[in-house]
Scaffold this motif. Structure first.
Motif, PDB file in Angstrom:
ATOM      1  N   ASN A  84     120.420  83.024  49.077  1.00 54.34           N
ATOM      2  CA  ASN A  84     121.238  82.898  47.867  1.00 54.34           C
ATOM      3  C   ASN A  84     122.691  82.540  48.178  1.00 54.34           C
ATOM      4  OD1 ASN A  84     121.626  82.949  45.047  1.00 54.34           O
ATOM      5  ND2 ASN A  84     122.310  85.077  45.106  1.00 54.34           N
ATOM      6  N   ALA A  85     122.888  81.411  48.833  1.00 55.16           N
ATOM      7  CA  ALA A  85     124.244  80.944  49.154  1.00 55.16           C
ATOM      8  C   ALA A  85     125.007  80.588  47.886  1.00 55.16           C
ATOM      9  CB  ALA A  85     124.160  79.726  50.070  1.00 55.16           C
ATOM     10  N   ASP A  86     126.336  80.670  47.951  1.00 54.91           N
ATOM     11  CA  ASP A  86     127.147  80.360  46.779  1.00 54.91           C
ATOM     12  C   ASP A  86     127.718  78.947  46.799  1.00 54.91           C
ATOM     13  OD1 ASP A  86     129.083  80.670  48.723  1.00 54.91           O
ATOM     14  OD2 ASP A  86     130.394  81.941  47.497  1.00 54.91           O
ATOM     15  N   SER A  87     127.389  78.165  47.852  1.00 55.54           N
ATOM     16  CA  SER A  87     127.765  76.757  47.889  1.00 55.54           C
ATOM     17  C   SER A  87     126.853  76.052  48.880  1.00 55.54           C
ATOM     18  CB  SER A  87     129.240  76.588  48.258  1.00 55.54           C
ATOM     19  OG  SER A  87     129.646  75.240  48.067  1.00 55.54           O
ATOM     20  N   ASP A  88     127.073  74.770  49.077  1.00 60.28           N
ATOM     21  CA  ASP A  88     126.113  73.936  49.786  1.00 60.28           C
ATOM     22  C   ASP A  88     125.937  74.298  51.252  1.00 60.28           C
ATOM     23  OD1 ASP A  88     128.828  72.688  49.900  1.00 60.28           O
ATOM     24  OD2 ASP A  88     127.830  71.344  51.283  1.00 60.28           O
ATOM     25  N   VAL A  89     124.714  74.074  51.730  1.00 62.26           N
ATOM     26  CA  VAL A  89     124.347  74.247  53.133  1.00 62.26           C
ATOM     27  C   VAL A  89     124.143  72.865  53.739  1.00 62.26           C
ATOM     28  CG1 VAL A  89     122.577  75.103  54.712  1.00 62.26           C
ATOM     29  CG2 VAL A  89     123.340  76.523  52.786  1.00 62.26           C
ATOM     30  N   LYS A  90     124.855  72.568  54.825  1.00 63.84           N
ATOM     31  CA  LYS A  90     124.828  71.249  55.452  1.00 63.84           C
ATOM     32  C   LYS A  90     124.012  71.209  56.732  1.00 63.84           C
ATOM     33  CE  LYS A  90     129.436  69.759  53.876  1.00 63.84           C
ATOM     34  NZ  LYS A  90     129.053  68.453  53.314  1.00 63.84           N
ATOM     35  N   THR A  91     123.866  72.334  57.406  1.00 57.17           N
ATOM     36  CA  THR A  91     123.209  72.318  58.708  1.00 57.17           C
ATOM     37  C   THR A  91     122.467  73.621  58.959  1.00 57.17           C
ATOM     38  OG1 THR A  91     123.573  71.984  61.089  1.00 57.17           O
ATOM     39  CG2 THR A  91     125.304  73.154  59.876  1.00 57.17           C
ATOM     40  N   ILE A  92     121.341  73.523  59.680  1.00 55.99           N
ATOM     41  CA  ILE A  92     120.521  74.675  60.044  1.00 55.99           C
ATOM     42  C   ILE A  92     120.078  74.495  61.489  1.00 55.99           C
ATOM     43  CG2 ILE A  92     118.371  75.932  59.608  1.00 55.99           C
ATOM     44  CD1 ILE A  92     118.484  74.860  56.706  1.00 55.99           C
ATOM     45  N   ALA A  93     120.182  75.553  62.285  1.00 57.67           N
ATOM     46  CA  ALA A  93     119.673  75.540  63.656  1.00 57.67           C
ATOM     47  C   ALA A  93     118.882  76.829  63.865  1.00 57.67           C
ATOM     48  CB  ALA A  93     120.815  75.442  64.660  1.00 57.67           C
ATOM     49  N   ILE A  94     117.745  76.727  64.545  1.00 56.13           N
ATOM     50  CA  ILE A  94     116.831  77.852  64.688  1.00 56.13           C
ATOM     51  C   ILE A  94     116.766  78.303  66.139  1.00 56.13           C
ATOM     52  CG2 ILE A  94     114.458  78.634  64.360  1.00 56.13           C
ATOM     53  CD1 ILE A  94     114.178  76.449  62.198  1.00 56.13           C
ATOM     54  N   ASN A  95     116.833  79.628  66.337  1.00 54.66           N
ATOM     55  CA  ASN A  95     116.717  80.209  67.665  1.00 54.66           C
ATOM     56  C   ASN A  95     115.929  81.509  67.553  1.00 54.66           C
ATOM     57  OD1 ASN A  95     117.108  80.629  70.431  1.00 54.66           O
ATOM     58  ND2 ASN A  95     119.003  81.774  70.089  1.00 54.66           N
ATOM     59  N   GLY A  96     114.617  81.438  67.837  1.00 55.96           N
ATOM     60  CA  GLY A  96     113.784  82.625  67.710  1.00 55.96           C
ATOM     61  C   GLY A  96     113.731  83.135  66.287  1.00 55.96           C
ATOM     62  N   ASN A  97     114.130  84.385  66.089  1.00 57.85           N
ATOM     63  CA  ASN A  97     114.118  84.983  64.753  1.00 57.85           C
ATOM     64  C   ASN A  97     115.392  84.733  63.967  1.00 57.85           C
ATOM     65  OD1 ASN A  97     111.553  86.185  65.075  1.00 57.85           O
ATOM     66  ND2 ASN A  97     112.447  87.930  66.149  1.00 57.85           N
ATOM     67  N   ASP A  98     116.314  83.972  64.541  1.00 58.07           N
ATOM     68  CA  ASP A  98     117.612  83.748  63.904  1.00 58.07           C
ATOM     69  C   ASP A  98     117.770  82.306  63.441  1.00 58.07           C
ATOM     70  OD1 ASP A  98     118.496  86.402  64.462  1.00 58.07           O
ATOM     71  OD2 ASP A  98     118.929  85.797  66.516  1.00 58.07           O
TER      72      ASP A  98
END
Length: 234
Positions: A84-98
């Motif tokens: 539930n972010a309050d503004s835009d998301v530009k990037t996502i990177a995944i590392n295990g459970n994070d």
């Protein structure tokens, strides 16, 4: 196949909004249609999960603000995972459970966090102990071992003065005190290869050298490689 996202409302001959799955033979997967109500800027796949970020407030049959976890078979949004972010998301990177996410938000995963955050991939909650607290937008996050490289349009991050690019610790979120390329303009993309960090953006100086739009940086000291110059003109 692969997933595509953007500002489109049609793929091939099909009315499909902003995100789609293309089969390995190049045909459109018409059974996978999360149908967000606004455009998608980033997609990351992790096993059977498809993470999407962008400008939407509805996707996969659920109310989801700017970020969602989708099922790779039916396109439905995970009923539990809702940062539930309050503004835009530009990037996502995944590392295990994070999941490390960046953009223009100041609240995400139930916490007040400025533009960069670490989220749990099971419940979507933010880790409040990891708070680099960027003063400007984050365009790209790249993971390399215990380091998190971030680029964007900021002047402060991880408790240090850092212009547009920084190396952060994946445990405490602090900026590496010895790594400061000090870009003169916005950084849009970063790629890591061994001991080299490649950066692209709208800078004309980075790593202590004149470099137009692209540069190869040393991942230990942040200095630009003087023998490597792509010299982009825009």
């Amino acid at each position: 196949g692969w997933y595509i996202g953007g500002e489109f409302t049609k793929v091939g001959n099909y009315d499909i909004n902003y995100i789609a799955h293309i089969n390995s033979d190049g045909s459109v997967d018409t059974d996978w249609n999360p149908d967000p109500d606004n455009w998608v800027t980033i997609i990351k796949v992790n096993g059977s999960d498809v993470y999407a970020g962008g400008w939407f407030s509805s996707i996969g049959g659920q109310t989801r603000n700017y970020i969602a976890k989708l099922n790779n078979t039916n396109g439905q949004a995970d009923a539990i995972w809702n940062p539930n972010a309050d503004s835009d998301v530009k990037t996502i990177a995944i590392n295990g459970n994070d999941l490390y996410v960046g953009g223009n938000f100041t609240e995400i995963g139930g916490k007040s966090l400025n533009r960069i955050a670490k989220l749990n991939n099971t419940d979507g909650n933010a880790d409040s102990s990891w708070n680099p607290n960027s003063d400007g937008e984050i365009n790209i996050i790249v993971i390399s071992g215990s380091d998190i490289f971030a680029g964007g349009l900021f002047n402060s991050i991880g408790g240090e003065t850092r212009n547009c690019i920084a190396k952060l610790n994946n445990t405490n979120g602090l900026a590496d005190v010895n790594w400061n390329p000090d870009a003169s303009g916005v950084v849009y993309t970063i790629a890591v290869s061994g001991s080299d960090v490649y950066a692209g953006g709208q800078f004309i100086q980075i790593g202590g050298r004149m470099s137009f739009g692209t540069a190869k940086l040393n991942n230990t000291n942040g200095q630009a490689d003087a023998s490597w110059s792509a010299n982009a003109n825009s």
